[in-house]
Structure formats: structure tokens, C-alpha cells
Design a protein around this motif. Structure first.
Motif, mmCIF file in Angstrom:
data_model
loop_
_atom_site.group_PDB
_atom_site.id
_atom_site.type_symbol
_atom_site.label_atom_id
_atom_site.label_comp_id
_atom_site.label_asym_id
_atom_site.label_seq_id
_atom_site.Cartn_x
_atom_site.Cartn_y
_atom_site.Cartn_z
ATOM 1 N N ASN A 1 0.847 -1.191 0.000
ATOM 2 C CA ASN A 1 0.000 0.000 0.000
ATOM 3 C C ASN A 1 0.882 1.240 0.000
ATOM 4 O O ASN A 1 1.542 1.543 0.987
ATOM 5 C CB ASN A 1 -0.917 -0.010 1.228
ATOM 6 C CG ASN A 1 -1.976 1.081 1.168
ATOM 7 O OD1 ASN A 1 -1.807 2.093 0.492
ATOM 8 N ND2 ASN A 1 -3.072 0.874 1.881
ATOM 9 N N GLU A 2 0.888 1.960 -1.107
ATOM 10 C CA GLU A 2 1.771 3.123 -1.230
ATOM 11 C C GLU A 2 1.357 4.273 -0.323
ATOM 12 O O GLU A 2 2.120 5.226 -0.129
ATOM 13 C CB GLU A 2 1.797 3.605 -2.678
ATOM 14 C CG GLU A 2 0.451 4.067 -3.213
ATOM 15 C CD GLU A 2 0.509 4.469 -4.671
ATOM 16 O OE1 GLU A 2 -0.441 5.120 -5.132
ATOM 17 O OE2 GLU A 2 1.507 4.137 -5.342
ATOM 18 N N ASN A 3 0.161 4.190 0.249
ATOM 19 C CA ASN A 3 -0.302 5.242 1.151
ATOM 20 C C ASN A 3 0.223 5.068 2.574
ATOM 21 O O ASN A 3 0.013 5.929 3.427
ATOM 22 C CB ASN A 3 -1.834 5.282 1.180
ATOM 23 C CG ASN A 3 -2.426 5.677 -0.161
ATOM 24 O OD1 ASN A 3 -1.903 6.566 -0.835
ATOM 25 N ND2 ASN A 3 -3.492 5.012 -0.562
ATOM 26 N N ILE A 4 0.880 3.939 2.829
ATOM 27 C CA ILE A 4 1.438 3.674 4.155
ATOM 28 C C ILE A 4 2.950 3.864 4.097
ATOM 29 O O ILE A 4 3.634 3.220 3.308
ATOM 30 C CB ILE A 4 1.100 2.248 4.629
ATOM 31 C CG1 ILE A 4 -0.419 2.079 4.738
ATOM 32 C CG2 ILE A 4 1.766 1.961 5.974
ATOM 33 C CD1 ILE A 4 -0.848 0.687 5.134
ATOM 34 N N SER A 5 3.459 4.756 4.919
ATOM 35 C CA SER A 5 4.886 5.066 4.901
ATOM 36 C C SER A 5 5.672 4.076 5.751
ATOM 37 O O SER A 5 5.116 3.355 6.590
ATOM 38 C CB SER A 5 5.123 6.482 5.437
ATOM 39 O OG SER A 5 4.815 6.540 6.823
ATOM 40 N N PHE A 6 6.980 4.074 5.540
ATOM 41 C CA PHE A 6 7.860 3.237 6.359
ATOM 42 C C PHE A 6 7.754 3.638 7.825
ATOM 43 O O PHE A 6 7.769 2.795 8.722
ATOM 44 C CB PHE A 6 9.304 3.382 5.880
ATOM 45 C CG PHE A 6 10.283 2.583 6.694
ATOM 46 C CD1 PHE A 6 10.545 1.261 6.392
ATOM 47 C CD2 PHE A 6 10.937 3.158 7.778
ATOM 48 C CE1 PHE A 6 11.441 0.521 7.153
ATOM 49 C CE2 PHE A 6 11.834 2.426 8.538
ATOM 50 C CZ PHE A 6 12.085 1.107 8.222
ATOM 51 N N GLU A 7 7.638 4.943 8.079
ATOM 52 C CA GLU A 7 7.550 5.429 9.450
ATOM 53 C C GLU A 7 6.309 4.885 10.149
ATOM 54 O O GLU A 7 6.344 4.501 11.321
ATOM 55 C CB GLU A 7 7.542 6.964 9.469
ATOM 56 C CG GLU A 7 8.868 7.606 9.113
ATOM 57 C CD GLU A 7 9.144 7.585 7.616
ATOM 58 O OE1 GLU A 7 8.197 7.341 6.832
ATOM 59 O OE2 GLU A 7 10.309 7.797 7.230
ATOM 60 N N GLN A 8 5.181 4.861 9.417
ATOM 61 C CA GLN A 8 3.943 4.333 9.994
ATOM 62 C C GLN A 8 4.071 2.841 10.294
ATOM 63 O O GLN A 8 3.587 2.359 11.323
ATOM 64 C CB GLN A 8 2.776 4.584 9.038
ATOM 65 C CG GLN A 8 2.366 6.047 8.937
ATOM 66 C CD GLN A 8 1.339 6.280 7.847
ATOM 67 O OE1 GLN A 8 1.504 5.827 6.711
ATOM 68 N NE2 GLN A 8 0.263 6.970 8.183
ATOM 69 N N LEU B 1 8.705 10.367 14.679
ATOM 70 C CA LEU B 1 9.386 9.836 13.499
ATOM 71 C C LEU B 1 8.802 10.409 12.213
ATOM 72 O O LEU B 1 9.523 10.703 11.264
ATOM 73 C CB LEU B 1 9.277 8.309 13.469
ATOM 74 C CG LEU B 1 10.217 7.552 14.408
ATOM 75 C CD1 LEU B 1 9.849 6.087 14.416
ATOM 76 C CD2 LEU B 1 11.649 7.739 13.976
ATOM 77 N N ASN B 2 7.486 10.537 12.175
ATOM 78 C CA ASN B 2 6.860 11.053 10.960
ATOM 79 C C ASN B 2 7.368 12.443 10.622
ATOM 80 O O ASN B 2 7.644 12.769 9.478
ATOM 81 C CB ASN B 2 5.333 11.084 11.122
ATOM 82 C CG ASN B 2 4.706 9.751 10.765
ATOM 83 O OD1 ASN B 2 5.202 9.029 9.913
ATOM 84 N ND2 ASN B 2 3.619 9.421 11.433
ATOM 85 N N ASN B 3 7.508 13.296 11.650
ATOM 86 C CA ASN B 3 7.993 14.651 11.416
ATOM 87 C C ASN B 3 9.489 14.661 11.127
ATOM 88 O O ASN B 3 9.982 15.456 10.334
ATOM 89 C CB ASN B 3 7.704 15.527 12.637
ATOM 90 C CG ASN B 3 6.218 15.703 12.873
ATOM 91 O OD1 ASN B 3 5.447 15.759 11.918
ATOM 92 N ND2 ASN B 3 5.813 15.784 14.135
ATOM 93 N N LYS B 4 10.215 13.744 11.750
ATOM 94 C CA LYS B 4 11.672 13.707 11.615
ATOM 95 C C LYS B 4 12.106 13.401 10.193
ATOM 96 O O LYS B 4 13.105 13.918 9.704
ATOM 97 C CB LYS B 4 12.238 12.652 12.574
ATOM 98 C CG LYS B 4 13.755 12.504 12.528
ATOM 99 C CD LYS B 4 14.189 11.440 13.517
ATOM 100 C CE LYS B 4 15.692 11.226 13.452
ATOM 101 N NZ LYS B 4 16.141 10.152 14.357
#
Length: 217
Positions: A173-180, A212-215
Motif C-alpha cells: 500500500n503506497e499510502n502507508i509510509s515506512f515510518e507508519q 518519526l513522521n515529522n523527523k
């Protein structure tokens, strides 16, 4: 060249760190020892005083990277922090460590330097497994983790999830980031092994992982 690597040698560290930059820019396979020595502005003879071959150079880069990671981990004040605090800090280090290999580098290592790739990944897995196992034992003693936790199984699952997350096929799922993915994996691990006291403590500290998301945006 001596068999025992002198990691305190500033010239060796400079060679390894600058070569990493070259690999990021040009790719691992595209550079030979002539290219590397030319870009480093040193003679090939000097380069061979520190490494035996390109394969040896690649191995030393990852070994040096592992040593730096261990030094960063050693800065965590284990005796002054509880297991959850240590797990948060250690997991952030593991997160950064595992992100350093981009998709292109992993592909090249797997395809052209399979033996080196396997050794690098096995070493990383062993280090992570050992640290997570020690963390679980500490948390059990502190009453933050459940006493009935299967330590070997929990540590193995943590390592397996961490390694799998770095597979290009892991997240479809390209909408899910590695950070998530990392945040979800970390929280699932912690909730699975924690006592009610441990979960309550984690809820107070959860914002540090969420940063992490902001970093990395």
C-alpha cells in the motif's frame, strides 16, 4: 596491510566514510578501485594499504558502520533508565541503522555481493536480537513486561518484522509510509509483552515514537 584492522586510524575512517558517499551517488557496482581512489584523491597503492579488494572495502564499510552503531547504543544509560525508555531509544537507533541501506544498494548487494549481504544482515539480526532479549529480561525484572513472555520468540519476531519492513515487497500500500509501519510494529511489540503498568508508562512516552513522521518528512 595488517590482518588486524585499526579502526582508530583517521585515514581509514575517512576512506570508508567518503566511499559510502560515492556508493550513494554512483552505486556500488558502478565503481571500481581506480574510480574510488581517483575520487578520494589518493593513489590506488595507498587505498590497498587499507583494504585488500573492493569486496574487503565493502565489508569494512559495514563493519565500521556497525561499530559506530554500537558506540551510539553504548551512550544509552542502561543503568539509569527503565526497559521501556531503553527500548524507545534503542529502537530509534535501529530504525536509523536499518534505513541507511536504500533499495538500490540492497539490490546491488544481493545480486553482485550476495555473500557480503548475507553476512551483513546476519550480523545486524544477531545484534538486534541480543539487545532486544536483554531488554525483555530487564523489563520483566522491573515489572513492566509480563513474566510469562517467551523471550526468544518475542525477540525473534521483533527482528523478523524489522528485517521484513525493509523488503520492497513488504508494504503493498503506497499510502502507508515506512515510518507508519515502524510505529505500528514497535507499539504492537510493546503492547504484546507489557504488563498494565508497562502499557500505562508507554502511553505517556508514545509521543517520542510518533515524532518519526515529522523527523523524516
Amino acid at each position: 596491510m595488517q590482518d588486524e584492522t585499526n579502526w582508530d586510524d583517521p585515514k581509514l575512517r575517512e576512506i570508508l566514510e567518503k566511499t559510502v558517499e560515492l556508493f550513494y551517488e554512483f552505486g556500488i557496482r558502478n565503481l571500481n578501485m581506480d574510480d574510488i581512489s581517483r575520487n578520494l584523491k589518493i593513489s590506488k597503492k595507498t587505498l590497498y594499504q587499507y583494504v585488500k579488494s573492493k569486496e574487503d572495502l565493502i565489508e569494512k564499510i559495514f563493519e565500521y558502520d556497525g561499530l559506530k552503531w554500537n558506540m551510539e547504543f553504548a551512550k544509552i544509560k542502561i543503568d539509569e533508565l527503565n526497559a521501556i525508555e531503553i527500548l524507545i531509544k534503542a529502537s530509534l537507533l535501529i530504525y536509523d541503522e536499518m534505513r541507511r541501506l536504500d533499495s538500490k544498494q540492497k539490490f546491488e548487494l544481493r545480486k553482485y555481493y550476495q555473500a557480503i549481504f548475507d553476512r551483513v544482515m546476519q550480523t545486524k539480526q544477531n545484534h538486534i536480537f541480543d539487545h532486544i532479549s536483554m531488554n525483555i529480561r530487564k523489563g520483566i525484572k522491573e515489572g513492566l513486561y509480563r513474566s510469562d513472555v517467551n523471550i526468544e520468540l518475542a525477540a525473534t519476531l521483533y527482528v523478523r518484522n524489522m528485517i521484513d519492513m525493509h523488503s520492497d515487497e513488504y508494504c503493498f500500500n503506497e499510502n502507508i509510509s515506512f515510518e507508519q509501519l515502524f510505529e505500528a510494529m514497535f507499539e504492537n511489540h510493546l503492547r504484546a509483552i507489557s504488563t498494565p503498568e508497562g502499557i500505562a508508562y508507554f502511553e505517556k512516552r508514545k509521543s517520542e515514537i510518533n515524532q518519526l513522521n515529522n523527523k523524516h518528512k
